[in-house]
Write an enzyme that holds these catalytic residues in place. Sequence first.
Site, short mmCIF file in Angstrom:
data_model
loop_
_atom_site.label_atom_id
_atom_site.label_comp_id
_atom_site.label_asym_id
_atom_site.label_seq_id
_atom_site.Cartn_x
_atom_site.Cartn_y
_atom_site.Cartn_z
N SER A 181 -2.51 7.91 -0.68
CA SER A 181 -1.23 8.34 -0.11
C SER A 181 -0.89 9.71 0.35
O SER A 181 -1.88 10.04 1.22
CB SER A 181 -0.34 7.74 -1.32
N ASP B 73 1.61 -3.37 0.67
CA ASP B 73 1.91 -1.87 0.17
C ASP B 73 3.52 -1.64 0.51
O ASP B 73 4.16 -1.76 1.48
CB ASP B 73 1.06 -1.06 0.82
N HIS C 161 0.30 -0.60 -3.29
CA HIS C 161 0.07 0.69 -3.07
C HIS C 161 -0.46 1.21 -4.47
O HIS C 161 -0.70 2.58 -4.54
CB HIS C 161 1.34 1.37 -2.69
#
Lengths: 280, 280
Positions: B149, B225, B258
């Site tokens: 991320s 995600d 995620h």
Amino acid sequence: MSVTVRSEQACFGGTIGVYSHASRETGTEMRFSVFVPPGAAARPRPALYFLAGLTCTEETFMIKAGALRHAADHGLVLVAPDTSPRGLGLPGEEDSWDFGTGAGFYLDAEAEPWRPHYRMYSYVTRELPALIEAGFPVQAGRRGVFGHSMGGHGALVIGLRNPETYRSVSAFAPICNPVAVPWGEKAFGHYLGPDRSRWTAWDASLLMRQRPFPDSILVDQGMKDQFLDGQLRPESLESAAAAVGQKLVLRRHEGYDHSYWFIQSFIADHLAWHAERLGT
Amino acid sequence: MSVTVRSEQACFGGTIGVYSHASRETGTEMRFSVFVPPGAAARPRPALYFLAGLTCTEETFMIKAGALRHAADHGLVLVAPDTSPRGLGLPGEEDSWDFGTGAGFYLDAEAEPWRPHYRMYSYVTRELPALIEAGFPVQAGRRGVFGHSMGGHGALVIGLRNPETYRSVSAFAPICNPVAVPWGEKAFGHYLGPDRSRWTAWDASLLMRQRPFPDSILVDQGMKDQFLDGQLRPESLESAAAAVGQKLVLRRHEGYDHSYWFIQSFIADHLAWHAERLGT
């Protein structure tokens, strides 16, 4: 029996989920986590229950142990219950980290005020498996059990008391002889009362001397474990095994402590151990 | 440069440790974690740096990603820094989870009051590697970088800006085009100031168009995600790669989100990717 999905996420081609339900045994909302490996919908798999240690929850093992990869490889459903009822507001429940909340010790309490609620043994061996077998793609009656520390005690006791139901048993750094160590004396004294004759039914080293487990048991123990001197007593389990001819693979690992780093390091062997015995 | 050992524990035959030191770049105490695989004392290994995402610390990746088993197998030293300076008391530093503490974005700030302290780029690319190469059994100058991320953004930017130093780059769900998404606009607007021409030096999709990375880059992205729409923009990286002939292995995974469950599921491929390129 209604189960609430708290979360479900993809992992290793399967699903890791956290669930809650109103427990009949504890009278509280209980949470548990389940990993379902890929392909289980088409062909139900054996269920392997992990019992965590003091202060842990239903999430600890799934996140920290690195077990899901191996469960996916072997085709095992992993089930991790919480370590106690929570939120009852009983006097003393929140006063220490090794008793009460987070420290149910996987027994059925006999002394007040714990008796009606602290029933983790019945919860883990009956209520939870019924939920799992009703709601997840597992083979009924094909169970293994393992655990860590307090949960290692739980796994050994549950296996020894129910050899017809649990086909495989292993433990990381278990409390092997709780009647003789401070953690066990504190917990049993409160949950079971002062009559020590009531304690023996919940002590793996004593149970083993009465009736060995029909298969070999795997135990891993770190030699730098900060609780080894005084709380764990693997030598008591070893003596009991020797006395009654119980097959026991007790591995002592130099340099390892009591943490999930230790568990991670040997988790693959435990999953393989259970997979072999559960016939995945 | 003096490093304090916060903890050191055995894991997979090696050592997992958390360390702290007074950082010259940030002017704060910084923490980082290191996994040293077995055998590294006798033969130093390449170092692979993992940059974590928003709200994470130096511990998150080591505990949750299941990477240590593979680092041990491949003989890689894993290094995980914290995600920002902490405890500075700057105005606004603690007001949101996606800016300030836990959200350093792996850049060198140019705007006040962040400029003197929020220097995670220089910290991660210079100060920390110097500490690691001085104090741990790693091969100097043999580095890989990956992240998740915000840390995936960091890994891509660091690799693209320093191809002579970083031989391998990969990312999980990276913020691929931060100048064009809310997370990046917020962070860059504060750390770099309102002049958007100053932002381009910290955007992987823009950097790649100026100078591709000399080797292939691996990116994994989950299709469930929760940040894919709006924050991550893998299609921007894909377009940049196509435009300049950058080799890019961008894998889209149906059903994955995620989380670290997603990272766990594909971590083995990333460790193998880096091991192959770092020549363990």
